[in-house]
Write a protein that holds these residues in place. Sequence first.
Motif, PDB file in Angstrom:
ATOM      1  N   MET A 295       0.813  -1.209   0.000  1.00  0.00           N
ATOM      2  CA  MET A 295       0.000   0.000   0.000  1.00  0.00           C
ATOM      3  C   MET A 295       0.852   1.268   0.000  1.00  0.00           C
ATOM      4  O   MET A 295       0.328   2.375   0.156  1.00  0.00           O
ATOM      5  CB  MET A 295      -0.914   0.008   1.230  1.00  0.00           C
ATOM      6  CG  MET A 295      -1.972  -1.064   1.220  1.00  0.00           C
ATOM      7  SD  MET A 295      -2.988  -1.013   2.735  1.00  0.00           S
ATOM      8  CE  MET A 295      -4.150  -2.347   2.402  1.00  0.00           C
ATOM      9  N   ASN A 296       2.178   1.094  -0.151  1.00  0.00           N
ATOM     10  CA  ASN A 296       3.121   2.227  -0.097  1.00  0.00           C
ATOM     11  C   ASN A 296       2.992   2.981   1.232  1.00  0.00           C
ATOM     12  O   ASN A 296       3.127   4.206   1.278  1.00  0.00           O
ATOM     13  CB  ASN A 296       2.889   3.177  -1.274  1.00  0.00           C
ATOM     14  CG  ASN A 296       3.195   2.527  -2.608  1.00  0.00           C
ATOM     15  OD1 ASN A 296       4.195   1.830  -2.745  1.00  0.00           O
ATOM     16  ND2 ASN A 296       2.325   2.724  -3.583  1.00  0.00           N
ATOM     17  N   GLY A 297       2.710   2.227   2.266  1.00  0.00           N
ATOM     18  CA  GLY A 297       2.570   2.822   3.592  1.00  0.00           C
ATOM     19  C   GLY A 297       3.808   2.612   4.446  1.00  0.00           C
ATOM     20  O   GLY A 297       4.819   2.040   4.006  1.00  0.00           O
ATOM     21  N   ARG A 298       3.718   3.056   5.675  1.00  0.00           N
ATOM     22  CA  ARG A 298       4.837   2.951   6.628  1.00  0.00           C
ATOM     23  C   ARG A 298       4.333   2.351   7.928  1.00  0.00           C
ATOM     24  O   ARG A 298       3.245   2.699   8.414  1.00  0.00           O
ATOM     25  CB  ARG A 298       5.438   4.338   6.872  1.00  0.00           C
ATOM     26  CG  ARG A 298       6.703   4.301   7.728  1.00  0.00           C
ATOM     27  CD  ARG A 298       7.385   5.667   7.780  1.00  0.00           C
ATOM     28  NE  ARG A 298       6.635   6.642   8.582  1.00  0.00           N
ATOM     29  CZ  ARG A 298       5.950   7.649   8.077  1.00  0.00           C
ATOM     30  NH1 ARG A 298       5.890   7.831   6.757  1.00  0.00           N
ATOM     31  NH2 ARG A 298       5.307   8.502   8.858  1.00  0.00           N
ATOM     32  N   LEU A 299       5.097   1.413   8.480  1.00  0.00           N
ATOM     33  CA  LEU A 299       4.749   0.749   9.730  1.00  0.00           C
ATOM     34  C   LEU A 299       5.845   1.024  10.744  1.00  0.00           C
ATOM     35  O   LEU A 299       7.022   0.756  10.497  1.00  0.00           O
ATOM     36  CB  LEU A 299       4.599  -0.758   9.506  1.00  0.00           C
ATOM     37  CG  LEU A 299       4.371  -1.626  10.743  1.00  0.00           C
ATOM     38  CD1 LEU A 299       3.070  -1.236  11.439  1.00  0.00           C
ATOM     39  CD2 LEU A 299       4.354  -3.102  10.361  1.00  0.00           C
ATOM     40  N   GLU A 300       5.455   1.585  11.898  1.00  0.00           N
ATOM     41  CA  GLU A 300       6.411   1.890  12.962  1.00  0.00           C
ATOM     42  C   GLU A 300       5.998   1.163  14.234  1.00  0.00           C
ATOM     43  O   GLU A 300       4.804   0.953  14.490  1.00  0.00           O
ATOM     44  CB  GLU A 300       6.452   3.393  13.230  1.00  0.00           C
ATOM     45  CG  GLU A 300       6.844   4.237  12.018  1.00  0.00           C
ATOM     46  CD  GLU A 300       6.655   5.715  12.280  1.00  0.00           C
ATOM     47  OE1 GLU A 300       7.498   6.305  12.979  1.00  0.00           O
ATOM     48  OE2 GLU A 300       5.642   6.274  11.802  1.00  0.00           O
ATOM     49  N   LEU A 301       6.987   0.792  15.028  1.00  0.00           N
ATOM     50  CA  LEU A 301       6.743   0.107  16.291  1.00  0.00           C
ATOM     51  C   LEU A 301       7.504   0.805  17.402  1.00  0.00           C
ATOM     52  O   LEU A 301       8.717   1.009  17.303  1.00  0.00           O
ATOM     53  CB  LEU A 301       7.178  -1.360  16.187  1.00  0.00           C
ATOM     54  CG  LEU A 301       7.252  -2.149  17.498  1.00  0.00           C
ATOM     55  CD1 LEU A 301       5.879  -2.211  18.178  1.00  0.00           C
ATOM     56  CD2 LEU A 301       7.804  -3.554  17.256  1.00  0.00           C
ATOM     57  N   ASN A 302       6.777   1.165  18.450  1.00  0.00           N
ATOM     58  CA  ASN A 302       7.390   1.682  19.681  1.00  0.00           C
ATOM     59  C   ASN A 302       6.928   0.783  20.823  1.00  0.00           C
ATOM     60  O   ASN A 302       5.722   0.610  21.028  1.00  0.00           O
ATOM     61  CB  ASN A 302       6.949   3.128  19.951  1.00  0.00           C
ATOM     62  CG  ASN A 302       7.384   4.066  18.834  1.00  0.00           C
ATOM     63  OD1 ASN A 302       8.519   4.028  18.392  1.00  0.00           O
ATOM     64  ND2 ASN A 302       6.466   4.906  18.362  1.00  0.00           N
ATOM     65  N   SER A 303       7.873   0.217  21.543  1.00  0.00           N
ATOM     66  CA  SER A 303       7.490  -0.722  22.597  1.00  0.00           C
ATOM     67  C   SER A 303       8.485  -0.675  23.743  1.00  0.00           C
ATOM     68  O   SER A 303       9.698  -0.530  23.540  1.00  0.00           O
ATOM     69  CB  SER A 303       7.414  -2.144  22.031  1.00  0.00           C
ATOM     70  OG  SER A 303       6.927  -3.049  22.996  1.00  0.00           O
ATOM     71  N   THR A 304       7.953  -0.807  24.943  1.00  0.00           N
ATOM     72  CA  THR A 304       8.762  -0.867  26.162  1.00  0.00           C
ATOM     73  C   THR A 304       8.344  -2.095  26.947  1.00  0.00           C
ATOM     74  O   THR A 304       7.154  -2.232  27.287  1.00  0.00           O
ATOM     75  CB  THR A 304       8.556   0.382  27.031  1.00  0.00           C
ATOM     76  OG1 THR A 304       8.874   1.541  26.259  1.00  0.00           O
ATOM     77  CG2 THR A 304       9.439   0.323  28.272  1.00  0.00           C
ATOM     78  N   PRO A 305       9.256  -3.032  27.216  1.00  0.00           N
ATOM     79  CA  PRO A 305       8.893  -4.224  27.985  1.00  0.00           C
ATOM     80  C   PRO A 305       8.253  -3.857  29.316  1.00  0.00           C
ATOM     81  O   PRO A 305       8.732  -3.003  30.052  1.00  0.00           O
ATOM     82  CB  PRO A 305      10.242  -4.935  28.188  1.00  0.00           C
ATOM     83  CG  PRO A 305      11.080  -4.483  27.028  1.00  0.00           C
ATOM     84  CD  PRO A 305      10.667  -3.066  26.778  1.00  0.00           C
ATOM     85  N   GLY A 306       7.122  -4.499  29.590  1.00  0.00           N
ATOM     86  CA  GLY A 306       6.396  -4.266  30.826  1.00  0.00           C
ATOM     87  C   GLY A 306       5.424  -3.106  30.780  1.00  0.00           C
ATOM     88  O   GLY A 306       4.624  -2.942  31.704  1.00  0.00           O
ATOM     89  N   GLU A 307       5.467  -2.289  29.725  1.00  0.00           N
ATOM     90  CA  GLU A 307       4.583  -1.124  29.646  1.00  0.00           C
ATOM     91  C   GLU A 307       3.615  -1.178  28.471  1.00  0.00           C
ATOM     92  O   GLU A 307       2.525  -0.612  28.537  1.00  0.00           O
ATOM     93  CB  GLU A 307       5.413   0.162  29.558  1.00  0.00           C
ATOM     94  CG  GLU A 307       6.260   0.418  30.791  1.00  0.00           C
ATOM     95  CD  GLU A 307       7.025   1.727  30.693  1.00  0.00           C
ATOM     96  OE1 GLU A 307       6.711   2.534  29.782  1.00  0.00           O
ATOM     97  OE2 GLU A 307       7.927   1.948  31.521  1.00  0.00           O
ATOM     98  N   GLY A 308       3.984  -1.847  27.385  1.00  0.00           N
ATOM     99  CA  GLY A 308       3.074  -1.946  26.259  1.00  0.00           C
ATOM    100  C   GLY A 308       3.727  -1.596  24.938  1.00  0.00           C
ATOM    101  O   GLY A 308       4.929  -1.305  24.867  1.00  0.00           O
ATOM    102  N   SER A 309       2.924  -1.643  23.879  1.00  0.00           N
ATOM    103  CA  SER A 309       3.416  -1.415  22.529  1.00  0.00           C
ATOM    104  C   SER A 309       2.471  -0.495  21.763  1.00  0.00           C
ATOM    105  O   SER A 309       1.258  -0.455  22.046  1.00  0.00           O
ATOM    106  CB  SER A 309       3.553  -2.748  21.765  1.00  0.00           C
ATOM    107  OG  SER A 309       4.388  -3.657  22.457  1.00  0.00           O
ATOM    108  N   THR A 310       3.032   0.197  20.786  1.00  0.00           N
ATOM    109  CA  THR A 310       2.246   1.036  19.877  1.00  0.00           C
ATOM    110  C   THR A 310       2.694   0.757  18.450  1.00  0.00           C
ATOM    111  O   THR A 310       3.874   0.921  18.123  1.00  0.00           O
ATOM    112  CB  THR A 310       2.423   2.527  20.188  1.00  0.00           C
ATOM    113  OG1 THR A 310       2.008   2.792  21.527  1.00  0.00           O
ATOM    114  CG2 THR A 310       1.586   3.370  19.228  1.00  0.00           C
ATOM    115  N   PHE A 311       1.764   0.305  17.624  1.00  0.00           N
ATOM    116  CA  PHE A 311       2.006   0.127  16.193  1.00  0.00           C
ATOM    117  C   PHE A 311       1.356   1.304  15.473  1.00  0.00           C
ATOM    118  O   PHE A 311       0.166   1.577  15.666  1.00  0.00           O
ATOM    119  CB  PHE A 311       1.407  -1.183  15.694  1.00  0.00           C
ATOM    120  CG  PHE A 311       2.158  -2.409  16.126  1.00  0.00           C
ATOM    121  CD1 PHE A 311       3.088  -3.000  15.288  1.00  0.00           C
ATOM    122  CD2 PHE A 311       1.930  -2.973  17.375  1.00  0.00           C
ATOM    123  CE1 PHE A 311       3.781  -4.137  15.685  1.00  0.00           C
ATOM    124  CE2 PHE A 311       2.611  -4.104  17.780  1.00  0.00           C
ATOM    125  CZ  PHE A 311       3.544  -4.689  16.931  1.00  0.00           C
TER     126      PHE A 311
END
Length: 418
Positions: A295-311
Motif C-alpha cells: 500500500m506504499n505505507g509505513r509501519l512503525e513500532l514503539n514498545s517498552t517491555p512491561g509497559e506496552g506497545s504502539t504500532f
Amino acid sequence: MDNVRRRESGEIEALHYGFSGLRTDGGTVAVEVFGAAVDYEGQPAVIGIIIDISKRKQAEAELQAYRAQLEELVASRTADLELAKEAAETANRAKSTFLANMSHELRTPMNAIIGLTHILSRRSSDPEQRDKLGKIDKAAGHLLCLLNDILDDAERLTLEQTPLRLGSIIANIDSLVSDKVAAKGLQFELDIDPRLAATELLGDPLRLQQILLNVIDNAVKFTDRGRVSIGATTAAETARPLAARLAIRDTGIGIPPEAQERIFSPFEQADGSTTRRHGGTGPGLTIVRRLVRLMNGRLELNSTPGEGSTFILTIAFDKAAPETAKPPGEADATRLDNFSGKRVLLAEDDPINQEVALELLQCLPGLLIDVADDGAIALKRASEKRYDLIIMDMQMPNMDGLLATAACPAMRRRRFWR
C-alpha cells in the motif's frame, strides 16, 4: 645438422627449433635451440644456444592437465546445476499443484460456512441470533482472507481500489474483537476523527481490515490488564490524496528491543520457547508488513517491555470521486426486474456449495437455474441451451471448469465466475 648447413649457406636466416632426447642416465630431456649465422675468421659459421626446457615442458603439461581437469569439473558442476534447476522446477510445480489443491479444499468449506451463515441470518428474526451469525460471518470472512494470503504466492498478491470508509472498517473490527476483549476484562477504546471516519477513500477494505485485525489480535493476546485502543487521525491531506495515521496501542507485556525486528519474520515470535505463555504460529505481522508495503505505507513500532506497545500505520489513500446517488431502492428494483426469464447454469461439484448457491440465486424472482455436477455435464448443457450466465467452479471431477470453458466457444463468449 641439415638446418645448420642451410643456415651457413644463407638459405635460412635464423635457427629455432626444439626436440626431446635421452640423457645418459636414461631420462628424457627437452631442449630448445636458437642459432644465428656469423663470420668466423672469414668463414661462415653458426653460433647457437641450447636451453634445457624440461621443467617448462613439465609445467606446461601439468597446466594442460589442470585445464582439462578444470573443464571436466566445470562440465560436472554445470550438469549438477542443471539437475538442481530441474529439481527446483519440479518442486515448484509440485508446490503450485499442492497450493492449488489446498486452495480448493480449504476455500470450498469456508465458502459453505459463509454462505450458510448468510442464509440463516436472512431467515432469522431473533436479534441476538442475527448478531451472533453476523459475527460468525465476519470471522469466517477474515479466516478466508488469511487462507488467501497463506495459499497465494506473494508475487501474485494484488490490491483492489474500491471505495471504503475507515469508520465502517473499524466498526467491523470492534464487533469481531469485542467479545474477546470483554472476556479478558480489558477496555477497548476508539478515538477516531469523525470526518476521517466518514470520508470515502479508495483502497482495499479487506486487506486494510486484515492489517488492523492482525495487529489488534496481537495486542489483545499480549495484554492481560489495562486497555487496547485504536486511534485514527489525518496525517496529511490535499485535494485528492489523504494520508491516514492509525495507531494501535496496548498496555501489554511489550517487546524487547532485540525482538522488535524478528517478530516481522515468517513464523517468528518474540518468545520462541516451548514454555511461552502465548500461542500462535506467527505469520500475522509478516503479512501486515507485506500488505503495508504494497500500500506504499509505513509501519512503525514503539514498545517498552512491561509497559506496552504502539504500532503506527501511515497509509496514503486517494479520495473517492463523488457519485450521483440513485433514489433508495431504485437500483435493486432495476436489477430484479432485469433477471426475469434469465437462464443460469451453475457448475459446482460440492453438494453444500450447490445448496448455498441455489438458495441465493432463487432469491431472484424469475431466474431459471440449471445445475451441473462437473465440467463435462456443464459442457453438454451449454451446447444444448443458451445461458445468460454460467457460474463455473474451477476444480471439478471428470472435467474442470477451465477445460470445459476452453472446449465450448459459446461458453468463452460469456462471463464466468469462479
